[in-house]
Design a protein around this motif. Sequence first.
Motif, short mmCIF file in Angstrom:
data_model
loop_
_atom_site.label_atom_id
_atom_site.label_comp_id
_atom_site.label_asym_id
_atom_site.label_seq_id
_atom_site.Cartn_x
_atom_site.Cartn_y
_atom_site.Cartn_z
N ASN A 288 0.93 -1.17 -0.09
CA ASN A 288 -0.02 -0.03 0.01
C ASN A 288 0.84 1.40 -0.15
OD1 ASN A 288 -2.30 -1.49 -0.01
ND2 ASN A 288 -2.57 -1.67 2.07
N GLU A 289 2.10 1.28 0.90
CA GLU A 289 2.93 2.44 0.73
C GLU A 289 3.48 2.64 -0.50
OE1 GLU A 289 5.58 1.62 3.57
OE2 GLU A 289 4.25 2.13 5.42
N VAL A 290 4.06 1.41 -1.20
CA VAL A 290 4.50 1.77 -2.63
C VAL A 290 3.45 2.24 -3.89
CG1 VAL A 290 5.54 0.47 -4.60
CG2 VAL A 290 5.98 0.00 -2.25
N ARG A 291 2.21 1.53 -3.37
CA ARG A 291 1.20 2.12 -4.39
C ARG A 291 1.00 3.90 -4.23
NH1 ARG A 291 -1.88 -2.21 -2.59
NH2 ARG A 291 -1.61 -4.26 -4.02
N GLN A 292 1.01 3.95 -2.98
CA GLN A 292 0.56 5.54 -2.51
C GLN A 292 1.72 6.41 -3.13
OE1 GLN A 292 -2.13 6.54 -1.34
NE2 GLN A 292 -1.62 8.79 -1.37
N GLN A 293 2.90 6.04 -3.14
CA GLN A 293 4.03 6.74 -3.55
C GLN A 293 4.01 7.00 -5.07
OE1 GLN A 293 7.61 4.96 -2.17
NE2 GLN A 293 7.23 5.34 0.06
N LYS A 295 1.15 6.79 -6.77
CA LYS A 295 0.42 7.63 -7.17
C LYS A 295 0.55 9.14 -7.13
CE LYS A 295 -3.64 4.67 -6.14
NZ LYS A 295 -5.00 4.63 -5.20
N GLU A 296 1.06 9.47 -6.03
CA GLU A 296 1.74 10.75 -5.81
C GLU A 296 2.72 11.18 -6.61
OE1 GLU A 296 3.34 10.99 -1.75
OE2 GLU A 296 1.38 10.64 -1.02
N GLU A 297 3.81 10.28 -7.34
CA GLU A 297 4.63 10.66 -8.10
C GLU A 297 3.90 10.88 -9.70
OE1 GLU A 297 8.40 11.19 -9.57
OE2 GLU A 297 7.80 10.81 -7.72
N LEU A 298 2.75 9.89 -9.90
CA LEU A 298 2.24 10.32 -11.22
C LEU A 298 1.64 11.56 -11.32
CD1 LEU A 298 0.63 6.75 -11.54
CD2 LEU A 298 2.67 7.64 -12.94
N LYS A 299 0.95 12.04 -10.15
CA LYS A 299 0.32 13.25 -10.10
C LYS A 299 1.16 14.49 -10.26
CE LYS A 299 -3.48 11.67 -6.99
NZ LYS A 299 -4.27 11.61 -5.69
N SER A 300 2.47 14.40 -10.00
CA SER A 300 3.29 15.38 -10.13
C SER A 300 3.55 15.92 -11.45
CB SER A 300 4.63 15.19 -9.36
OG SER A 300 5.63 16.01 -9.73
N SER A 301 3.45 17.13 -11.75
CA SER A 301 3.52 17.67 -13.14
C SER A 301 5.17 17.69 -13.48
CB SER A 301 3.10 19.15 -12.91
OG SER A 301 3.91 19.94 -12.05
N GLU A 302 5.90 17.61 -12.59
CA GLU A 302 7.50 17.64 -12.79
C GLU A 302 7.72 16.03 -13.29
OE1 GLU A 302 9.55 18.23 -9.14
OE2 GLU A 302 9.04 20.27 -9.14
N MET A 307 8.93 13.32 -18.35
CA MET A 307 8.64 11.85 -19.42
C MET A 307 8.45 12.39 -20.55
SD MET A 307 8.10 8.98 -19.67
CE MET A 307 7.95 8.11 -17.87
N ARG A 308 7.98 13.66 -20.68
CA ARG A 308 7.42 14.12 -22.08
C ARG A 308 8.51 14.66 -23.01
NH1 ARG A 308 2.83 16.49 -24.51
NH2 ARG A 308 3.11 18.20 -25.88
N LEU A 309 9.56 15.16 -22.13
CA LEU A 309 11.01 15.48 -22.76
C LEU A 309 11.56 14.36 -23.30
CD1 LEU A 309 12.23 18.33 -20.47
CD2 LEU A 309 11.34 18.68 -22.51
N GLU A 310 11.88 13.09 -22.38
CA GLU A 310 12.44 11.88 -22.72
C GLU A 310 11.87 11.28 -24.05
OE1 GLU A 310 12.52 9.54 -19.40
OE2 GLU A 310 13.67 10.71 -18.30
#
Length: 809
Positions: A288-293, A295-302, A307-310
Amino acid sequence: MDPPAPRTSRGINRIQDLPVGESVEFNQFGQAIGKWQNLYGKYMGTRTRRLIPIVKNTWKHVTKEEKDFLWSDIKAHFRLENNDVKKRTLVSCGTKWKAFKTKLRVKYMLKGISPLGKWTFIEPHVWEEFCQNENTPQKNKLRAQASERGKKHINRPRLGPKGYRGFEKKWQEERNDPEKATELHLIPDIRGSNYCLARAPHDKNGIKTLPPELINVSKNLIEATKKLAQGSDESKAGVDPLILVLGPEHGGRTRGVGCDVGYKKGIEGYVRKRRTYQQREDIEEIKNEVRQQMKEELKSSEFWDEMRLELKAEVRKEMQAERNEAFSPRQDDVPSSGQGRNSVSSITNVAKVDCIKELRKEMQAEHNEGFSPRQDGVPSSGHRRSNVSSTTSIVKLDCIKEEAFCCLYIPISVLNGEKVTCATATVFPIGNNLIHGKQIQKGHMKVSVIKVVEIHKSMELPVPDDEIPNLEFAVNGFIQWPINAIARFKGLSKAPVSRVSTKGGLPQHKKQPSTTHGNVKETLKEPNKKDKAAEETTKNKSAPDRITELAKQKERAEKEKSENRKKLMDLEHDIQLNKPKSVLDGYNRWMSRGGDCAEPYAIRVDKEIFRQADESYFAINATDIVELLTNQELECGILTLFEMSLYHLKGRSSLNRVGFLNPGLITADACLFEKWSTLDYLTRALEGYDFYLAPYLQGRHYVLFVICPRHGVAFILDSSKDSSKNEETYRLAGLVESVVGSLRWEFPAVNRQPFDWECGFYVMKWMHDFVLKYQNDNFPNIVPWSDERPLENKELNAIIGAWFMLWRD
């Protein structure tokens, strides 16, 4: 002093039959026991080595069809009534198959010795492939690690091929006999007692005694039995004394029971220790902790900006590769697409796919805007793709009545609406709905790949095939392809040519449509060395150039017909002087038949003659008749038509006991590359008659098989001078035995040919004599062949005359 004579080595196992009235016994685990245990095990090993290729990586790679066929062979041989022991038998077959591969590696491959002299059923190319697969750095490393682990194993069981199951009855009788029972027999736990008895050698008095390192094991087993009898915690989980002393069992074997019996079946009530509730809770909390991390990473615009640049950099490289390919002076005749499209489409994340599509549009716009005036005339990859779509149409089942040229799309690209071409191919009608002996999947067609786009050569097949790892290896082979990913070239059909070799296969014959101005329909020959280059150069020509090229092709075809016509007419004088009247009458009959004597003669094969699933067609060409009349190597169609003539002469008679096999379906190539289709045909054909005649082509040489299933014998009539051959030399022999059971193979003395071209004539002579005389002369009790003299010219002329006399329109 003379050196000692070399020790006679053990030979390969020979198949033995179970005596009538006897049956094999099985224990509760499905293992063979009793006096026929060894016979059952030997037969399993022998047939597994014969039927399962050694080039398979693991037993899991053996197909279900191959395992089912192996089981049906074992079941029929031992007269088993049901499939109760099928799973256990196939597990044992897998163990024996792996042991055989290990033996080939250790005793032959690593020592640089060839096993082909002993294991004659192994083909040279199969052995080479086996050595390439097994002699890799990775497998050598694993082999060295396994060798080190093996050195640590001590006190192995002394049981031989019988295993524990072969001694259980004997040990139980000794336990019940006070005079024979030892301390090892009296260990309370039966499995622990068997474990110790299997490792105890006999002393000078014949009494089993444990080695010093296992004495403590026997004592601990007695103490563990007492402890469990008092109701300890371990007994609640089904743990027995041997597990308590030596530790938990591992998958795939059970100590004291057998090497191929899992612990779930070998130990009644045993349950491996599972994770506790708290351990499961901790693991779930971490997840659950890994899933939460994430999700937060995917919500980040950075994250998405990075990813878009790559992805943008990656797509830019891919489109640059497409541009370079489009401007290359050497362009393939197959429209190509971007290399990255296949890799990008494999991304499963929907957000990433949408992002990539958007970037592609941007980059394509930049690419189009960046074109210079000098590049306007060069077609881009998108332009070439539209050219393909304008000349193709998606295949429909009901429109495929004959072989047709097509292009293959990457299936996943069709779903994305892009239609990326990966190869050109030939699509075939449905037919018997089989390919390599397997059923064609619903929604798929049988295709033969002609040419593959360079960047897609490593692409995996939509329907995996054990023998074809990727699309590059499918060239000139048959595979399945989804119907919605096949585009048929409009107006192009694959029609048979007028001169088709019938050796190794029976082609269908249809007349080529004429070519007229105003409505030009291109008729292509099968790709060959002469026409392939001309075909490629004419694909992109304008309409007038294509009409000119078609006219040249028609002119060449007419020239070939003219040459064949002249050859036939030139034979007339020689036939009148040197051939009997029956040959002359047959020659005149061919020359005076309706139409042109140089045109092929189409023949329909009734499925009842050769017990085929469907009727088929083949053609007798003018060159086939020339070869027949001038003593040259015969084509397969000549022998096929002769068998049909014999069937019409005797096949429906109540006195006839002979059936015929279609030589085009049982050639050496068919037995090797279409093994399961050949077995399916033999299963259908070898039923209903006492004897079967099978002209068999291996390489360029014909032999005659006379198969007598009801008598348990078969004869191979070979006119070659080489007398060192045996039944294992011929691929057909093993397939026949797989269908009818074990046979005794005999090689009678038959006529020997002095040159290389006569074998087809000799086979026709033997078939003619057998059908008309020998089948009712107490055969096979009396073998009619004993003369090795070569046939005289008058005998050869007589069989040519018989061919023409028996031939029916």
